[in-house]
Design an enzyme around this catalytic site. Structure first.
Site, short mmCIF file in Angstrom:
data_model
loop_
_atom_site.label_atom_id
_atom_site.label_comp_id
_atom_site.label_asym_id
_atom_site.label_seq_id
_atom_site.Cartn_x
_atom_site.Cartn_y
_atom_site.Cartn_z
N SER A 52 0.80 -1.21 -0.25
CA SER A 52 -0.05 0.20 0.00
C SER A 52 1.02 1.45 0.02
CB SER A 52 -1.00 0.15 1.34
OG SER A 52 0.01 -0.09 2.54
N HIS A 53 2.27 1.16 0.10
CA HIS A 53 2.81 2.26 0.18
C HIS A 53 4.13 2.21 -0.77
CE1 HIS A 53 0.38 2.63 3.68
NE2 HIS A 53 0.97 4.12 3.45
N ASP A 110 -4.49 0.33 2.61
CA ASP A 110 -5.22 -1.06 2.44
C ASP A 110 -6.42 -1.06 1.89
OD1 ASP A 110 -2.59 -2.00 2.69
OD2 ASP A 110 -2.72 -2.13 4.92
#
Ligand code: NDP
Length: 335
Positions: free
Chosen positions: A46-47, A187
């Site tokens: 997610s990053h 997420d």
């Protein structure tokens, strides 16, 4: 979900090409691409590349300065401030962390107060870098209001991540890095994109009702995330607002949102980072003593140490499977 296989070098190159095409200079592009590549390498999905379109939006709107040079100011023997000058956080950390580490080694404890930086990444890169120097690291940052304080139905807190890293000389540090919301918004966005449900307790919809549909919780839906563990997580999220806001001289999440240009990119805000030297505080027995503790923990059925999943992923230097739509979207951004 269809995916494209990209090597770690290809991930770095794709990010760098995109950033250079959208206003970053060589140094900013290199540092940010390295952060994105390391997120993909470690499985911080997610990053990683997922965040690149948002970085580009902020570069295009000029909210973020892709050629920024953050400034370091020494405030006292144990406090330094970095004025981000609208740089993305990895660039700010590149100049701030070496100074923080130096001061903590000299004085035993040091604080890095960051202002006017744009953070949308994971926090483990900073705490892990501190721990790799034999220091205990702690970092937190606030964001824009996405999380309702315990008892409320409207957002006030950001997803406000905290990260803590414990050094283990000669070994990989033990690191946790977590949002203080029940789930990181990244997420929830990934779950919404992939048509998956989220656990009950993750958030409430626009009518204030519990929901397992991430589409009813994501930004713009009218729903909000909840803090982890009810009022306990709510108190930690409040602490982050204070440390990364009032203490460093930056905005609270709701003030950040008021001044943001709403381009979807990371807003300008603060970060609080602490480094502590165990060597200065105690005898060198701390290494053996804490190792015994970790071994005891790991000997218990079902227990693993935080950070272990990432560190295991890191050992695999092979290609990573990246969502094809995301890769297509990113490739379009540099054309
Ligand atoms: P997770 O819930 O996935 O993980 C939180 C921590 O718990 C990690 O250190 C993880 O280690 C550890 N962990 C997970 N499962 C276990 C287990 N079974 N036993 C022991 N430890 C475990 O993280 P979040 O979804 O809360 O946050 C994801 C990321 O989002 C973070 O990197 C955070 O910094 C980032 N974020 C950034 C924001 C920003 O504004 N910059 C805002 C909000 C979040 P491991 O990694 O090894 O699984």
């Amino acid at each position: 979900m269809s995916t494209v296989s990209l090597s770690l070098n290809e991930i770095f190159d794709l990010a760098k090409k995109t950033l250079l095409a959208n206003g970053c200079d060589e140094e900013n592009a290199n540092i940010l691409s390295d952060t994105l590549m390391r997120a993909e390498r470690d499985g911080s999905h997610s990053h990683g590349l997922f965040r690149l379109p948002a970085y580009v939006a902020a570069l295009k709107s000029k909210k973020v300065n892709g050629k920024a040079r953050p400034e370091v100011k020494k405030i006292s023997p144990s406090i330094i401030k970095v004025l981000g000058n609208n740089a993305l956080a990895p660039m700010v950390l590149k100049v701030g962390l070496p100074e923080l580490i130096k001061l903590a080694k000299e004085t035993g404890v040091a604080v890095l107060a960051i202002t006017n930086s744009h953070h949308m990444a994971a926090l483990w890169p900073e705490t892990e870098a501190i721990a790799e120097e034999g220091l205990v690291g702690f970092a937190c940052t606030s964001y824009m209001p996405l999380v309702a304080p315990a008892g409320a139905k409207k957002a006030l807190f950001g997803t406000n991540p905290i990260s803590f890293a414990w050094p283990r000389p000669g070994k990989t540090p033990v690191v946790y890095d977590m949002a203080t919301s029940s789930m990181a918004m990244g997420d929830v966005m990934v779950a919404a994109r992939d048509g998956k449900k989220v656990p009950l307790g993750t958030g409430i919809n626009k009518d204030g009702k519990d929901t397992t549909d991430p589409k009813e919780i994501v930004k713009g839906s009218g729903g909000v995330l909840l803090p982890f563990a009810g009022y306990k997580g709510s108190a930690i999220a409040m602490m982050v607002e204070l440390l990364a806001g009032a203490l460093v001289g930056e905005t609270f999440s709701y003030e950040t949102a008021e001044k943001d240009n709403k381009d979807g990119g990371p807003p300008s805000g603060g970060e609080f980072i602490l480094a502590i030297s165990p060597e200065k505080i105690t005898s060198s027995n701390w290494i053996k003593h804490s190792d015994e503790f970790f071994n005891k923990m790991k000997s218990m059925d079902g227990v693993r140490l935080p950070g272990e999943r990432r560190h295991k992923n890191r050992l695999n230097l092979g290609p990573r499977n990246i969502n094809s739509d995301l890769v297509k979207k990113i490739r379009n951004l540099s054309e």
